[in-house]
Scaffold this motif. Structure first.
Motif, PDB file in Angstrom:
ATOM      1  N   ALA A 271     -56.095 -28.132 -28.023  1.00 54.81           N
ATOM      2  CA  ALA A 271     -56.289 -27.852 -26.602  1.00 54.81           C
ATOM      3  C   ALA A 271     -57.595 -28.489 -26.153  1.00 54.81           C
ATOM      4  O   ALA A 271     -58.521 -28.660 -26.948  1.00 54.81           O
ATOM      5  CB  ALA A 271     -56.326 -26.344 -26.354  1.00 54.81           C
ATOM      6  N   PRO A 272     -57.701 -28.854 -24.882  1.00 60.44           N
ATOM      7  CA  PRO A 272     -58.960 -29.409 -24.381  1.00 60.44           C
ATOM      8  C   PRO A 272     -60.053 -28.341 -24.363  1.00 60.44           C
ATOM      9  O   PRO A 272     -59.771 -27.143 -24.263  1.00 60.44           O
ATOM     10  CB  PRO A 272     -58.608 -29.867 -22.964  1.00 60.44           C
ATOM     11  CG  PRO A 272     -57.445 -29.032 -22.575  1.00 60.44           C
ATOM     12  CD  PRO A 272     -56.671 -28.786 -23.832  1.00 60.44           C
ATOM     13  N   THR A 273     -61.285 -28.769 -24.450  1.00 60.90           N
ATOM     14  CA  THR A 273     -62.421 -27.856 -24.367  1.00 60.90           C
ATOM     15  C   THR A 273     -62.953 -27.740 -22.942  1.00 60.90           C
ATOM     16  O   THR A 273     -63.795 -26.882 -22.666  1.00 60.90           O
ATOM     17  CB  THR A 273     -63.557 -28.316 -25.290  1.00 60.90           C
ATOM     18  OG1 THR A 273     -63.948 -29.655 -24.929  1.00 60.90           O
ATOM     19  CG2 THR A 273     -63.097 -28.302 -26.750  1.00 60.90           C
ATOM     20  N   ALA A 274     -62.455 -28.594 -22.045  1.00 60.35           N
ATOM     21  CA  ALA A 274     -62.875 -28.532 -20.647  1.00 60.35           C
ATOM     22  C   ALA A 274     -61.858 -29.271 -19.788  1.00 60.35           C
ATOM     23  O   ALA A 274     -61.126 -30.143 -20.272  1.00 60.35           O
ATOM     24  CB  ALA A 274     -64.269 -29.140 -20.460  1.00 60.35           C
ATOM     25  N   VAL A 275     -61.788 -28.891 -18.530  1.00 65.18           N
ATOM     26  CA  VAL A 275     -61.032 -29.635 -17.533  1.00 65.18           C
ATOM     27  C   VAL A 275     -61.944 -29.848 -16.336  1.00 65.18           C
ATOM     28  O   VAL A 275     -62.837 -29.040 -16.070  1.00 65.18           O
ATOM     29  CB  VAL A 275     -59.749 -28.903 -17.096  1.00 65.18           C
ATOM     30  CG1 VAL A 275     -58.758 -28.814 -18.240  1.00 65.18           C
ATOM     31  CG2 VAL A 275     -60.066 -27.528 -16.543  1.00 65.18           C
ATOM     32  N   GLY A 283     -57.887 -27.199  -6.165  1.00 64.51           N
ATOM     33  CA  GLY A 283     -58.353 -25.959  -6.770  1.00 64.51           C
ATOM     34  C   GLY A 283     -57.500 -25.453  -7.910  1.00 64.51           C
ATOM     35  O   GLY A 283     -57.763 -24.368  -8.444  1.00 64.51           O
ATOM     36  N   ILE A 284     -56.467 -26.215  -8.316  1.00 66.72           N
ATOM     37  CA  ILE A 284     -55.532 -25.779  -9.358  1.00 66.72           C
ATOM     38  C   ILE A 284     -55.306 -26.921 -10.339  1.00 66.72           C
ATOM     39  O   ILE A 284     -55.174 -28.085  -9.936  1.00 66.72           O
ATOM     40  CB  ILE A 284     -54.169 -25.375  -8.760  1.00 66.72           C
ATOM     41  CG1 ILE A 284     -54.346 -24.347  -7.653  1.00 66.72           C
ATOM     42  CG2 ILE A 284     -53.230 -24.851  -9.832  1.00 66.72           C
ATOM     43  CD1 ILE A 284     -53.085 -24.099  -6.855  1.00 66.72           C
ATOM     44  N   LYS A 285     -55.258 -26.596 -11.616  1.00 65.63           N
ATOM     45  CA  LYS A 285     -54.948 -27.610 -12.613  1.00 65.63           C
ATOM     46  C   LYS A 285     -54.248 -26.946 -13.789  1.00 65.63           C
ATOM     47  O   LYS A 285     -54.478 -25.769 -14.085  1.00 65.63           O
ATOM     48  CB  LYS A 285     -56.222 -28.311 -13.081  1.00 65.63           C
ATOM     49  CG  LYS A 285     -55.990 -29.679 -13.690  1.00 65.63           C
ATOM     50  CD  LYS A 285     -57.249 -30.514 -13.616  1.00 65.63           C
ATOM     51  CE  LYS A 285     -56.958 -31.979 -13.908  1.00 65.63           C
ATOM     52  NZ  LYS A 285     -58.151 -32.827 -13.660  1.00 65.63           N
ATOM     53  N   THR A 286     -53.388 -27.692 -14.453  1.00 63.14           N
ATOM     54  CA  THR A 286     -52.759 -27.212 -15.679  1.00 63.14           C
ATOM     55  C   THR A 286     -53.187 -28.085 -16.841  1.00 63.14           C
ATOM     56  O   THR A 286     -53.488 -29.268 -16.671  1.00 63.14           O
ATOM     57  CB  THR A 286     -51.228 -27.220 -15.570  1.00 63.14           C
ATOM     58  OG1 THR A 286     -50.788 -28.552 -15.306  1.00 63.14           O
ATOM     59  CG2 THR A 286     -50.753 -26.302 -14.461  1.00 63.14           C
ATOM     60  N   PHE A 287     -53.231 -27.486 -18.020  1.00 59.17           N
ATOM     61  CA  PHE A 287     -53.524 -28.249 -19.222  1.00 59.17           C
ATOM     62  C   PHE A 287     -52.588 -27.797 -20.328  1.00 59.17           C
ATOM     63  O   PHE A 287     -52.022 -26.689 -20.287  1.00 59.17           O
ATOM     64  CB  PHE A 287     -54.994 -28.106 -19.646  1.00 59.17           C
ATOM     65  CG  PHE A 287     -55.442 -26.699 -19.925  1.00 59.17           C
ATOM     66  CD1 PHE A 287     -55.400 -26.177 -21.214  1.00 59.17           C
ATOM     67  CD2 PHE A 287     -55.939 -25.895 -18.906  1.00 59.17           C
ATOM     68  CE1 PHE A 287     -55.826 -24.890 -21.476  1.00 59.17           C
ATOM     69  CE2 PHE A 287     -56.375 -24.607 -19.159  1.00 59.17           C
ATOM     70  CZ  PHE A 287     -56.318 -24.104 -20.446  1.00 59.17           C
ATOM     71  N   SER A 288     -52.393 -28.648 -21.293  1.00 56.51           N
ATOM     72  CA  SER A 288     -51.425 -28.404 -22.364  1.00 56.51           C
ATOM     73  C   SER A 288     -52.115 -27.838 -23.599  1.00 56.51           C
ATOM     74  O   SER A 288     -53.224 -28.254 -23.961  1.00 56.51           O
ATOM     75  CB  SER A 288     -50.696 -29.698 -22.721  1.00 56.51           C
ATOM     76  OG  SER A 288     -49.750 -29.477 -23.750  1.00 56.51           O
ATOM     77  N   VAL A 289     -51.437 -26.893 -24.235  1.00 51.52           N
ATOM     78  CA  VAL A 289     -51.926 -26.262 -25.463  1.00 51.52           C
ATOM     79  C   VAL A 289     -50.799 -26.302 -26.492  1.00 51.52           C
ATOM     80  O   VAL A 289     -49.653 -25.984 -26.170  1.00 51.52           O
ATOM     81  CB  VAL A 289     -52.352 -24.807 -25.213  1.00 51.52           C
ATOM     82  CG1 VAL A 289     -52.732 -24.124 -26.520  1.00 51.52           C
ATOM     83  CG2 VAL A 289     -53.505 -24.746 -24.220  1.00 51.52           C
ATOM     84  N   THR A 290     -51.123 -26.679 -27.721  1.00 51.43           N
ATOM     85  CA  THR A 290     -50.157 -26.645 -28.817  1.00 51.43           C
ATOM     86  C   THR A 290     -50.694 -25.746 -29.920  1.00 51.43           C
ATOM     87  O   THR A 290     -51.692 -26.084 -30.577  1.00 51.43           O
ATOM     88  CB  THR A 290     -49.892 -28.043 -29.388  1.00 51.43           C
ATOM     89  OG1 THR A 290     -49.435 -28.912 -28.353  1.00 51.43           O
ATOM     90  CG2 THR A 290     -48.840 -27.989 -30.495  1.00 51.43           C
TER      91      THR A 290
END
Length: 666
Positions: A271-275, A283-290
């Protein structure tokens, strides 16, 4: 030129059902303090219909110039939510003037809670919010005065008459005598419309002005970071987490820019450590987690010392669970009745901001005209996207004596049966009419123990004995919403002592109702809306086969649901391997198992039989718990069992009941 002003006068008002497009709307104050008044509405006589054909010639009616005039409002853009402003509202008289007795009507937009909405214009207390004064410019002598209305004013030509292009100016939120100004609503939105109408000839019939400016409100400063993830995940398979920056009133801060640091706890993940958010992200963002391992995964985020947030728990497993746990809010309102925003904004907020899996809009039956009901169905169906986001066509049947029930339909099209229709002035009449319609339908009662205060002849509480709901049409009951607890008198508090509509009363009566929760949000923020007395919105969890309208309907009918006071607390409950909502027969003492994963430290886990606690475990601040119990006591009859979970932070969750019938010994 005559230039005068006054800020006094009173007008008698009457009431009738809420009307909108093609009709003139005004709403009485909804007192959401200790005395909650019914959603009363003003009778607004209109001159919009022609007389029926007559067999004999009739005189030509006089010309009607109602609806003439123009209006400007300054400022009308960039108003920060819940701040106070001074608005200059200028009425320009139309080409046929305005005679003595002619009036403009100016009403603030409807919305709840009242103490978080536009300040009602008022003329008697110059040091309080909403104080309003009037001045005018006329070529002939005239006198104009203000007549207070609920949530608005009449601007009356008391003497003389005004001619074309004369002007009347309201200072709404006049601060010159100590008022802080006029408070703006809590919801950030574009296209907010004040109700403005004119009665040019003074015959007490109004028409809406053909064009009136709208207001745009904008969010306040960033106050929290909201994180939403699915409650279940598979090891090795990616999923998305939603991050949104919100102000204090849950509006998305769409122009936020900056880095948000992310942290996970639990099993190993990629997963990313920051966005980083830019204004283009809104004001909205999604990020991917495995996830790389099984376990309970959680997230938190921080942008600065005062801007942070934490996410919900995610159960990571190797195998596919028997059901997918979906989260939704199926009870809420827009400005089409007594809330904020429009249907499109409602569903967009549920899907894109809160990250809900499903939603339903339930504007009030007697506040919707046919065009608005058609719009509600059209927008609801357009947002339904199988596998991604599901919606149900719905409305709220609103009776101020016999209680309120939300009505849900399985199909895309459905009739609206209002409480004002012949023969439907009580729940039995509603159910009979729904059966006659042929629709596949269900009803759910809410704030069953009624509202605070007495109004319109009742307290809007549910009388389970007078109108026992049919088992095929009513399968669930709203145990919690922004109105607070309905489970029992102790949780509801002293304002509801002696009421008869508690959920536990229904269970003791033998009614088979699953315990759910929802919002009843009126701010256009499903899944979040605050109550009038500080209560958060409820949230509904369902265990479904898939995220489709059909699968959600099946789960609701099966009562495979959980209700929470807002957080995505994971809770399940089984008896002898059967899920909540089941009706089973057992020859041996039933074995109960419930699992819980909280969003905060857990305090208590309880098993109740027939609304009485028979097992209680203190949890000492653990983040998860298992309740296992065997009931050796019940006699050979049917008993209702459910579980109640309480967190250290006061949030709660419910699952069940399961109805168990013990066979008599042979």
């Amino acid at each position: 030129m005559d230039d005068q002003h006054t800020a006094c006068g009173m007008a008698a008002v009457t009431r009738r059902d809420f009307l909108k497009l093609g009709a003139v709307v005004a709403v009485d104050s909804l007192l959401l303090g200790r005395m909650l008044a019914a959603a009363r509405v003003l009778a607004l006589p209109l001159d919009t219909q022609t007389a029926p054909p007559s067999p004999s010639p009739s005189p030509t009616p006089p010309p009607n110039f109602d609806g003439e005039g123009r209006i400007t409002i300054e400022p009308n853009d960039g108003l920060v939510v819940m701040r106070h402003y001074t608005l200059r509202v200028t009425f320009v008289i139309g080409p046929h003037g305005m005679k003595t007795g002619g009036r403009f009507r100016f009403i603030i937009p409807p919305g709840l809670p009242v103490n978080d909405w536009w300040s009602p214009p008022q003329v008697s207390e110059p040091q309080r919010a909403g104080f309003t004064t009037v001045s005018w410019q006329s070529r002939l002598p005239a006198r104009v005065k203000l007549e207070p209305l609920a949530r608005g004013l009449h601007i009356l030509v008391a003497e003389g008459e005004l001619q074309a292009n004369d002007t009347i100016t309201l200072i709404y939120g006049d601060t010159r005598r100590g008022s802080p100004g006029a408070r703006v609503q809590r919801t950030a939105a574009a296209g907010i419309a004040f109700h403005v109408a004119s009665d040019v000839d003074g015959n007490d019939k109004f028409r809406l002005l053909s064009a009136a400016p709208t207001i745009t409100t904008v969010p306040g400063a960033p106050a929290e970071i909201y994180l939403a993830a699915p409650s279940q995940a598979r090891s090795g398979q990616p999923f998305s987490v939603r991050v949104a920056v919100l102000d204090f009133y849950k509006n998305v801060v769409s122009d936020f820019r900056g880095a948000i640091r992310l942290r996970t706890s639990g099993p190993r993940v990629s997963a990313p450590t920051a966005v980083t958010l830019t204004p283009a992200d809104g004001g909205i963002k999604t990020f991917s987690v495995t996830p790389r391992e099984t376990g309970v995964l959680s997230f938190d985020a921080q942008a600065s010392a005062g801007l942070a947030g934490a996410g919900n728990p995610v159960m990571v497993t190797d195998s596919e669970p028997p059901f997918v746990l979906l989260w939704g809010d199926i009870h809420g309102h827009t400005a089409r009745s007594d809330g904020g925003g429009v249907p499109e904004d409602y569903y967009r907020y549920a899907r894109d901001v809160v990250g809900l899996d499903f939603a339903a809009l339930t504007d009030h039956d007697d506040m919707l005209d046919d065009a608005e009901w058609a719009e509600s169905k059209r927008v609801t169906n357009r947002f339904n996207e199988p596998g991604q986001f599901s919606t149900l066509v719905a409305y709220e049947w609103t009776h101020w004596v016999h209680g309120h029930r939300c009505v849900y339909f399985k199909s895309q099209d459905a009739p609206i049966i209002r409480r004002t229709a012949p023969g439907t002035d009580n729940p039995a009449g509603l159910w009979a009419a729904l059966r006659r319609s042929g629709a596949v339908v269900m009803t759910i009662a809410h704030h069953t123990r009624g509202l605070r205060g007495t109004f319109d002849g009742g307290q809007a509480e549910i009388d389970w004995r007078a109108f026992p709901p049919p088992a095929d049409l009513e399968r669930l009951v709203e145990t919690y919403s922004v109105h607070g607890h309905c489970e029992n008198e102790e949780l509801a508090g002293p304002d509801f002592k002696g009421r008869k509509g508690f959920v536990q009363d229904a269970l003791r009566q033998g009614l088979h109702l699953g315990l759910m929760a929802s919002g009843d949000d009126h701010s256009g923020h499903p899944g979040f809306g605050p109550g009038a007395h500080g209560e958060p919105a409820g949230l509904l969890g369902i265990f479904a086969q898939a995220n489709t309208r059909e699968a959600i309907w099946e789960a609701l009918q099966a009562r495979r649901v959980i209700g929470t006071t807002g957080p995505r607390i994971i809770l399940d409950f089984q008896a002898d391997g059967q899920w909540m909502g089941a009706e089973i027969t057992a020859s041996a003492p039933p074995r109960f198992v419930a699992h819980a994963w909280g969003t905060a430290a857990l305090a208590r886990f309880e098993l109740l039989r027939d609304a009485t606690t028979i097992y209680r475990a203190a949890l000492d601040g653990t983040s998860s718990a298992v309740l296992e119990a065997v009931d050796n006591q019940p006699t050979a009859r049917t008993h209702a069992y459910y579980v109640r979970l309480t967190q250290v932070d006061g949030h709660m969750a419910w699952a069940g009941p399961i109805w168990v019938t013990r066979r008599a010994p042979s």
